[in-house]
Design a protein around this motif. Structure first.
Motif, mmCIF file in Angstrom:
data_model
loop_
_atom_site.group_PDB
_atom_site.id
_atom_site.type_symbol
_atom_site.label_atom_id
_atom_site.label_comp_id
_atom_site.label_asym_id
_atom_site.label_seq_id
_atom_site.Cartn_x
_atom_site.Cartn_y
_atom_site.Cartn_z
ATOM 1 N N MET A 236 -8.260 -20.197 30.981
ATOM 2 C CA MET A 236 -7.247 -19.149 31.123
ATOM 3 C C MET A 236 -7.504 -18.040 30.095
ATOM 4 N N PRO A 237 -7.119 -16.797 30.421
ATOM 5 C CA PRO A 237 -7.364 -15.692 29.482
ATOM 6 C C PRO A 237 -6.496 -15.822 28.227
ATOM 7 N N VAL A 238 -7.002 -15.243 27.129
ATOM 8 C CA VAL A 238 -6.275 -15.341 25.868
ATOM 9 C C VAL A 238 -4.907 -14.660 25.943
ATOM 10 N N SER A 239 -4.715 -13.797 26.922
ATOM 11 C CA SER A 239 -3.436 -13.097 27.054
ATOM 12 C C SER A 239 -2.276 -14.057 27.276
ATOM 13 N N VAL A 240 -2.542 -15.284 27.777
ATOM 14 C CA VAL A 240 -1.455 -16.239 28.020
ATOM 15 C C VAL A 240 -1.025 -16.923 26.723
ATOM 16 N N SER A 241 -1.837 -16.798 25.683
ATOM 17 C CA SER A 241 -1.577 -17.554 24.462
ATOM 18 C C SER A 241 -1.367 -16.687 23.225
ATOM 19 N N CYS A 242 -1.953 -15.488 23.191
ATOM 20 C CA CYS A 242 -1.941 -14.704 21.963
ATOM 21 C C CYS A 242 -0.549 -14.157 21.655
ATOM 22 N N THR A 243 -0.354 -13.840 20.391
ATOM 23 C CA THR A 243 0.901 -13.246 19.927
ATOM 24 C C THR A 243 0.878 -11.756 20.209
ATOM 25 N N THR A 244 1.918 -11.250 20.853
ATOM 26 C CA THR A 244 1.965 -9.828 21.198
ATOM 27 C C THR A 244 3.192 -9.113 20.645
ATOM 28 N N GLU A 245 4.141 -9.852 20.117
ATOM 29 C CA GLU A 245 5.360 -9.215 19.612
ATOM 30 C C GLU A 245 5.588 -9.577 18.144
ATOM 31 N N GLY A 246 6.232 -8.669 17.442
ATOM 32 C CA GLY A 246 6.564 -8.907 16.041
ATOM 33 C C GLY A 246 5.380 -8.865 15.104
ATOM 34 N N ILE A 247 4.271 -8.268 15.560
ATOM 35 C CA ILE A 247 3.066 -8.205 14.713
ATOM 36 C C ILE A 247 3.231 -7.100 13.673
ATOM 37 N N VAL A 248 2.952 -7.416 12.426
ATOM 38 C CA VAL A 248 2.983 -6.422 11.350
ATOM 39 C C VAL A 248 1.574 -5.871 11.170
ATOM 40 N N CYS A 249 1.437 -4.555 11.343
ATOM 41 C CA CYS A 249 0.127 -3.903 11.201
ATOM 42 C C CYS A 249 0.157 -2.923 10.035
ATOM 43 N N PHE A 250 -1.021 -2.643 9.516
ATOM 44 C CA PHE A 250 -1.156 -1.641 8.469
ATOM 45 C C PHE A 250 -2.219 -0.635 8.891
ATOM 46 N N HIS A 251 -2.125 0.565 8.319
ATOM 47 C CA HIS A 251 -3.114 1.604 8.591
ATOM 48 C C HIS A 251 -4.018 1.794 7.368
ATOM 49 N N LEU A 252 -5.175 2.353 7.602
ATOM 50 C CA LEU A 252 -6.152 2.545 6.530
ATOM 51 C C LEU A 252 -5.598 3.375 5.381
ATOM 52 N N ASP A 253 -4.714 4.325 5.687
ATOM 53 C CA ASP A 253 -4.187 5.205 4.650
ATOM 54 C C ASP A 253 -2.949 4.649 3.953
ATOM 55 N N ASP A 254 -2.470 3.483 4.358
ATOM 56 C CA ASP A 254 -1.307 2.887 3.702
ATOM 57 C C ASP A 254 -1.648 2.517 2.257
ATOM 58 N N TYR A 255 -0.669 2.681 1.377
ATOM 59 C CA TYR A 255 -0.882 2.337 -0.029
ATOM 60 C C TYR A 255 -0.657 0.838 -0.249
ATOM 61 N N VAL A 256 -1.520 0.252 -1.061
ATOM 62 C CA VAL A 256 -1.437 -1.177 -1.342
ATOM 63 C C VAL A 256 -0.096 -1.528 -1.981
ATOM 64 N N GLU A 257 0.394 -0.660 -2.851
ATOM 65 C CA GLU A 257 1.664 -0.937 -3.509
ATOM 66 C C GLU A 257 2.822 -1.010 -2.516
ATOM 67 N N ASP A 258 2.684 -0.330 -1.381
ATOM 68 C CA ASP A 258 3.732 -0.350 -0.364
ATOM 69 C C ASP A 258 3.637 -1.570 0.546
ATOM 70 N N ILE A 259 2.412 -2.006 0.834
ATOM 71 C CA ILE A 259 2.278 -3.106 1.786
ATOM 72 C C ILE A 259 2.464 -4.479 1.140
ATOM 73 N N LYS A 260 2.334 -4.543 -0.187
ATOM 74 C CA LYS A 260 2.506 -5.837 -0.851
ATOM 75 C C LYS A 260 3.876 -6.433 -0.556
ATOM 76 N N GLU A 261 4.895 -5.597 -0.581
ATOM 77 C CA GLU A 261 6.252 -6.085 -0.344
ATOM 78 C C GLU A 261 6.394 -6.625 1.078
ATOM 79 N N LYS A 262 5.758 -5.948 2.029
ATOM 80 C CA LYS A 262 5.844 -6.400 3.422
ATOM 81 C C LYS A 262 5.144 -7.743 3.614
ATOM 82 N N THR A 263 4.019 -7.927 2.924
ATOM 83 C CA THR A 263 3.295 -9.188 3.096
ATOM 84 C C THR A 263 4.027 -10.363 2.462
ATOM 85 N N THR A 264 4.799 -10.088 1.400
ATOM 86 C CA THR A 264 5.536 -11.183 0.767
ATOM 87 C C THR A 264 6.747 -11.601 1.590
ATOM 88 N N LYS A 265 7.207 -10.687 2.450
ATOM 89 C CA LYS A 265 8.385 -10.997 3.270
ATOM 90 C C LYS A 265 8.025 -11.580 4.626
#
Length: 532
Positions: A236-265
């Motif tokens: 079966m295709p991975v689409s039946v199993s993979c996570t598609t909602e609630g994913i936290v993404c970051f962008h290349l220009d995001d500051y590390v000091e800002d994303i640290k808090e998100k990763t701890t939560k």
């Protein structure tokens, strides 16, 4: 490795811009190709004129040197399409060192994420499931190394039905997917019933069966029935199993000091990284944040934190080249520091060209002469030294121009009528911290000061706003007249301070100081002596 930024102070003047450009060019000429000149703000009109005159573009502008996601050595796992079989994705996870694979759309944007846990959860959920729905035929063929003998009604490319292994006495229906070994009677019965799919496990197809097959999709595989059963759900295709909602993404220009808090939560094992077009470029885990790479910088024409690029405390300072007083910038480790009592930082950089046996191009030589003339006010500033004059003359010969020809590019007599008072003040403005006082000093260098003096009230009003916005104790604007060889000082602050500092009669926010040409050597030292 990312670029090493060579950058001057805020509100850059010509010397700040040119010394950064010249030093980056020198390092690149000697084999260090990663140096890049940068600026923190807009170039003033004088700098624009000299850059245009010698055929240079303005350096790229940076706003800070805070550590960003793009500075981190994040993971770049393979990406997979939503249609890829789970079996294939599982093998990729086993082969690599990655815990999660990004699942992407055809345009490279994020569809979802697939981890070994997602696959395990799917396997557990289907362990007792004896049917499949819309199983892509190509997926199944790839997983069981099969080939189509007869397509039947599987024209949509998918098959569905109850999975049945053919054993004596088994019952099956038209909606079955029958797995058969060398069992001719059951095979014929399945074809007669028109089952959805018939999988021949190690059995060659009989022509008679093919002639009778109309609606049944017949597939040959070298696998035995037990192996095929194990591979159907993983097809079966991975689409039946993979996570598609609630994913936290970051962008290349995001500051590390800002994303640290998100990763701890959040409790995700890794986070997709997206570029400016929201396309997936990698994944980031919390372990990457423990020791991130920092931006690397070389500071020119300043060594004071109030004048430096924002975020400097997060950067790695490699070198400082300057001709000002030593101030308050601190480093985590020893660095190369070159601080010399000359009138222009560009003079120091030109000396480094000589020391390395590198001759600047004609265009760069002309640009460097302009910078020296600008910072020494055409050799009239008290900061000017014999070294500045000798170096400027030497560079002018390389450029094939005279000092007078280059000087004419620097100054204009427009009175700045095409600029607002704020633009003129901030074009060459520096902030200083002396004792407990916060001082802002702007300087306009011109060949005719009358047009600027006529705008005194406008300047004072703007300086008052700047003092309020930035909590300055004092704001000064030096309008330096090259031909008169003196400066009109417009000030906002205690009048007695100006009188004592410069031993001059000041009134109505104005004083003229003959012979005063240099902010660095004649204005700031006087204020420092008074307050220090």
């Amino acid at each position: 490795m990312s670029s090493i930024y060579v950058v001057g102070h805020r509100n850059p003047d010509t010397d700040s811009i040119v010394s950064a450009m010249a030093y980056a060019a020198l390092r690149n000429a000697t084999g260090d190709r990663e140096y890049e000149a940068a600026r923190l703000d807009h170039c003033n009109d004088e700098t624009k004129r000299v850059l245009a005159r010698f055929g240079f573009n303005q350096p790229n502008r940076i706003t800070d040197v805070k550590t960003q996601v793009k500075d981190i050595a994040f993971d770049t796992p393979p990406t997979i399409d939503p249609s890829v079989p789970l079996h294939t994705a599982w093998n990729k996870l086993r082969e690599g060192r990655y815990s999660t694979l990004p699942v992407i759309n055809q345009d490279g944007t994020l569809f979802g994420t697939l981890s070994s846990g997602d696959i395990a959860n799917y396997n557990m959920a289907t362990i007792d499931n004896t049917s499949v729905t819309n199983l892509p035929l190509f997926n199944l063929l790839g997983v069981i190394e099969g080939r189509i003998i007869s397509e039947g009604d599987a024209i949509s490319g998918n098959i569905s039905g109850e999975i049945v292994v053919a054993v004596p006495g088994i019952e099956f229906s038209k909606n079955s997917i029958l797995l058969c070994g060398n069992q001719p009677e059951l095979i014929k019965e399945a074809i007669d019933k028109g089952v959805n799919a018939l999988v021949l496990c190690g059995v060659s197809a009989n022509q008679e069966w093919l002639n009778d097959s109309k609606s049944t999709c017949i597939i040959y595989t070298p696998f035995d029935c037990a192996s095929v059963v194990k591979h159907i759900h993983p097809a079966m295709p991975v689409s039946v199993s993979c996570t598609t909602e609630g994913i936290v993404c970051f962008h290349l220009d995001d500051y590390v000091e800002d994303i640290k808090e998100k990763t701890t939560k959040t409790q995700f094992r890794c986070y997709p990284i997206l570029d400016e077009n929201d396309k997936v470029v990698g994944t980031l885990s919390r372990s990457h944040l423990l020791r991130p790479n920092h931006k690397r910088v070389v500071l020119v024409d300043h060594n004071e934190s109030a004048q430096a690029v924002p975020g400097l405390e997060q950067a790695e300072i490699l070198q400082i080249i300057d001709h000002h007083r030593l101030a308050d910038i601190q480093t985590m480790q020893p660095i190369h520091m070159r601080n010399e009592p000359v009138g222009s930082t560009t003079t120091i950089v030109a000396t480094m060209y000589q020391e390395n046996g590198v001759m600047p191009t004609k265009e760069m030589a002309g640009l460097m002469v302009a910078a020296i003339l600008s910072d020494t006010v055409v050799f009239k500033s008290p900061t000017c030294t014999k070294r500045d004059i000798a170096m400027a003359e030497r560079l002018a010969k390389i450029a094939g121009l005279t000092i007078d020809e280059i000087s004419k590019v620097l100054f204009e007599s427009s009175g700045g009528n095409d600029k607002t008072a704020e633009q003129l003040i901030k074009a060459d403005f520096k902030e200083f911290h002396i004792a407990e006082h916060k001082l802002g000093v702007g300087q306009i260098t011109c060949a005719d000061s009358s047009g600027y003096i006529n705008r005194k009230e406008e300047f004072i009003s703007t300086m008052r706003d700047m003092a309020k916005q930035n909590s300055y104790d004092f704001v000064l604007l030096a309008i330096t007249d090259v031909l008169k060889e003196g400066s009109y000082i417009l000030y906002l602050g205690d009048e007695d301070t100006i009188k004592y500092a410069f031993s001059a009669d000041a009134s109505d926010h104005e004083v003229y100081l003959p012979g005063v040409m240099s902010r660095k050597k004649q204005i700031i030292p006087m204020m420092t002596a008074l307050w220090g």
